[in-house]
Write a protein that holds these residues in place. Structure first.
Motif, short mmCIF file in Angstrom:
data_model
loop_
_atom_site.label_atom_id
_atom_site.label_comp_id
_atom_site.label_asym_id
_atom_site.label_seq_id
_atom_site.Cartn_x
_atom_site.Cartn_y
_atom_site.Cartn_z
N ASP A 289 -3.89 2.90 -3.43
CA ASP A 289 -2.63 3.46 -3.92
C ASP A 289 -2.40 4.77 -3.16
O ASP A 289 -3.18 5.72 -3.28
N LEU A 290 -1.33 4.83 -2.36
CA LEU A 290 -1.10 6.01 -1.53
C LEU A 290 -0.74 7.25 -2.33
O LEU A 290 -0.75 8.35 -1.80
N THR A 291 -0.47 7.08 -3.62
CA THR A 291 -0.23 8.25 -4.46
C THR A 291 -1.55 8.87 -4.92
O THR A 291 -1.55 9.96 -5.50
N ALA B 267 1.26 9.77 -0.19
CA ALA B 267 2.66 9.56 -0.58
C ALA B 267 3.42 10.87 -0.57
O ALA B 267 4.57 10.93 -0.11
N ILE C 109 11.16 9.47 0.25
CA ILE C 109 10.20 8.60 -0.43
C ILE C 109 9.97 9.17 -1.81
O ILE C 109 9.56 10.32 -1.97
N THR D 256 8.06 9.35 -5.48
CA THR D 256 6.72 9.09 -5.97
C THR D 256 6.65 9.08 -7.50
O THR D 256 5.59 9.05 -8.08
N LEU E 241 3.48 1.52 -3.77
CA LEU E 241 2.79 2.14 -2.65
C LEU E 241 1.30 1.79 -2.66
O LEU E 241 0.47 2.56 -2.21
N THR E 242 0.99 0.63 -3.19
CA THR E 242 -0.36 0.10 -3.13
C THR E 242 -0.38 -1.02 -2.10
O THR E 242 0.43 -1.95 -2.17
N TRP F 138 0.25 -4.09 4.78
CA TRP F 138 0.65 -2.84 5.41
C TRP F 138 1.49 -3.13 6.66
O TRP F 138 2.52 -2.52 6.89
N LEU G 189 7.81 0.96 3.03
CA LEU G 189 7.89 2.25 3.72
C LEU G 189 8.97 2.28 4.78
O LEU G 189 9.72 3.24 4.89
#
Length: 418
Positions: free
Chosen positions: A144-146, A165, A176, A178, A185-186, A308, A320
C-alpha cells in the motif's frame, strides 16, 4: 488523474522505489514495507538480508528495501544541509519535497560528493540483491503506497506525509488524493517488477557515476547556493537575498533563475575518475537489458492482479498514470531500447544540429572521457573529438517510435516503463 499528474507521478520513479510485501511474503517484508520508524524498518531489512541467499522472496524484498534506503540516504543528506527545491524552475526532478530544515549544517563540496557516493553505493547493493533473485521465482508481494515511505527529515520516524503516496501527491501538486476518495494505491509486485526496480537502480547509478567521474567544484561553489541557500556556500552572503527571497518581488524567484544560468555556464568539468564515466555507460546498457527482461516477463503473465506495469493482455488503466498499455506501445518501446543500445555501442551515431555528415560516437564519449562542457557540447566544439562518419540516427526514426505512444507522449511512457 490528469496526464500531467501522471507524468509527475512517473517522475517520482527517480526518487522512490515501488516494491511490496504480503501475507505470502516473509514476515520481515510485511514489517519493513509498513514500518513507522527507521529503526523498525532497518531491523526488518537486516533480517531479510540475512535470509536472502537462501530465500528468493527475502532477496526480492531486501533488494527493494536497499533501494529505498538509498533514496533515504540522498534525501537525508539534502535535508541535513537545507535543500530548497527551486520550484520556479519547473524541473520535476528537482521538486523532491524535502522538508524545511530551520538549522541546516554547512555543506562542502567534499560532503556533497560523499552524499552521492553513499547513494550510489547503496543502489549498487540493491541491484546486486535484486539480481540474485532467480528468473523463474514465483514472487507476489503487495504494498500500500500510503504506508510505504522513507524518513525525509531525519527524525527517525516514517510519517504519513513521508509515504510514497504523499510524496507523489506533492510532486503532482495535489493531483493524487490520499484520503477516502483516493484511487486504490495497493499494487501486487511480481518477478517482472523486480527487473523494473533493478533497472532503475542502474539508471540512477549511471547518473551518480557520471557526476562523480568529474570535478564539479567550480559549479558547486558558483551556483549551489541556489539549492542550499543557508549552507554557508562560498557565494551565499553575496548572491542569496538576506531572507532567502521569501519577501516577494523580483528577488522571490529570479535570483534562482540567475543562478541556474550560472550553473549551466559552469558545467565545465575536468575528468578525475575516468572509470566512473565508463561505468555510467555499462549501467545504461544493463538498464536496457533489464528492461527487455521485464517486458519478456510481463508478456508471459496470465494474471491481472493490481499490476504496477500491466501488459497488453492485462487490461485496465493504471490508477497512477491513467494509461493503458497496448501491443503497439510495447513494440515501440522495444524498438526504442534497440535504438538506445545501438547509440551506446557506437553502431549508430547521435546527430548534432550543426554537423550534417558526421555524428557523435556515444560509446567513445563514455569510454574515452574528456572534460565535459555542456555549453560547448551544445554548440559543437566539445563534441568534435567524438565525431565520426557512419550511420546517423534520423529524426524520422525517432518520430516513428514517438507516434506509437499517442497523445500521452513518449516521455510519460518512458518514465513509467523503464
Amino acid at each position: 488523474m490528469t496526464r500531467t499528474a501522471g507524468l509527475l507521478a512517473s517522475a517520482l520513479i527517480l526518487f522512490l522505489p515501488l516494491s511490496s510485501a504480503s501475507a505470502a511474503a516473509p514476515e520481515a517484508a510485511t514489517i519493513m514495507f509498513a514500518a513507522k520508524t527507521v529503526a523498525e524498518r532497518n531491523t526488518a531489512l537486516a533480517t531479510l538480508e540475512a535470509a536472502a541467499p537462501a530465500d528468493p522472496a527475502a532477496a526480492y524484498a531486501a533488494g527493494a528495501g536497499e533501494f529505498f534506503t538509498a533514496l533515504e540516504i540522498l534525501a537525508s543528506g539534502l535535508h541535513r544541509h537545507g535543500f530548497e527545491s527551486p520550484q520556479s524552475l519547473m524541473l520535476p526532478l528537482m521538486r523532491l519535497p524535502v522538508p524545511d530544515n530551520p538549522n541546516p549544517e554547512p555543506l562542502t563540496y567534499e560532503e556533497f560528493r560523499a552524499i552521492l557516493v553513499g547513494f550510489r553505493d547503496r543502489l549498487e547493493k540493491s541491484a546486486a540483491t535484486l539480481g540474485s533473485v532467480p528468473a523463474g521465482a514465483d514472487i507476489g508481494m503487495e504494498v500500500d503506497l500510503t504506508r510505504l515511505g522513507i524518513d525525509l527529515n531525519e527524525d527517525g520516524a516514517i510519517a504519513p506525509d513521508e509515504s510514497a503516496a504523499a510524496i507523489m501527491a506533492a510532486l503532482a501538486q495535489g493531483s493524487i488524493t490520499t484520503g477516502d476518495a483516493a484511487p486504490a494505491l495497493t499494487f501486487r509486485f511480481d518477478r517482472a517488477d523486480g527487473y523494473w526496480l533493478q533497472g532503475y537502480a542502474e539508471f540512477l547509478m549511471a547518473q551518480a557515476d557520471f557526476w562523480l567521474a568529474h570535478d564539479f567544484r567550480t559549479m558547486f561553489d558558483g551556483s549551489f547556493h541556489m539549492l542550499f541557500p543557508r549552507a554557508r556556500l562560498p557565494l551565499q552572503d553575496i548572491l542569496v537575498p538576506p531572507d532567502g527571497g521569501m519577501s516577494g518581488g523580483i528577488l522571490s524567484s529570479e535570483w534562482r533563475i540567475a543562478d541556474f544560468i550560472s550553473l549551466v555556464h559552469l558545467v565545465n568539468w575536468p575528468v578525475v575518475e575516468p572509470e566512473r564515466r565508463m561505468a555510467a555507460r555499462r549501467h545504461l546498457m544493463e538498464m536496457i537489458r533489464l528492461s527487455r527482461e521485464d517486458w519478456k516477463a510481463i508478456r508471459a503473465e496470465t494474471d491481472n492482479d493490481r499490476e504496477w506495469l500491466p501488459g497488453p493482455r492485462q487490461k485496465g488503466a493504471s490508477p497512477l498514470t491513467g494509461l493503458d498499455v497496448g501491443e503497439q506501445q510495447v513494440q515501440a518501446w522495444l524498438a526504442a531500447l534497440d535504438m538506445a543500445e545501438d547509440l551506446l555501442e557506437g553502431r549508430t551515431l547521435l546527430p548534432h544540429f550543426r554537423i550534417a555528415d558526421k555524428g557523435i560516437n556515444m560509446k567513445r564519449f563514455f569510454d574515452e572521457p574528456k572534460p565535459f562542457d555542456l555549453v560547448l557540447s551544445i554548440t559543437g566544439p566539445a563534441i568534435a573529438p567524438y565525431l565520426e562518419s557512419g550511420k546517423i540516427l534520423t529524426g524520422e526514426e525517432f518520430d516513428q517510435i514517438q507516434r506509437q505512444f499517442g497523445g500521452a507522449g513518449f516521455l510519460t511512457f518512458a518514465l513509467w516503463f523503464n
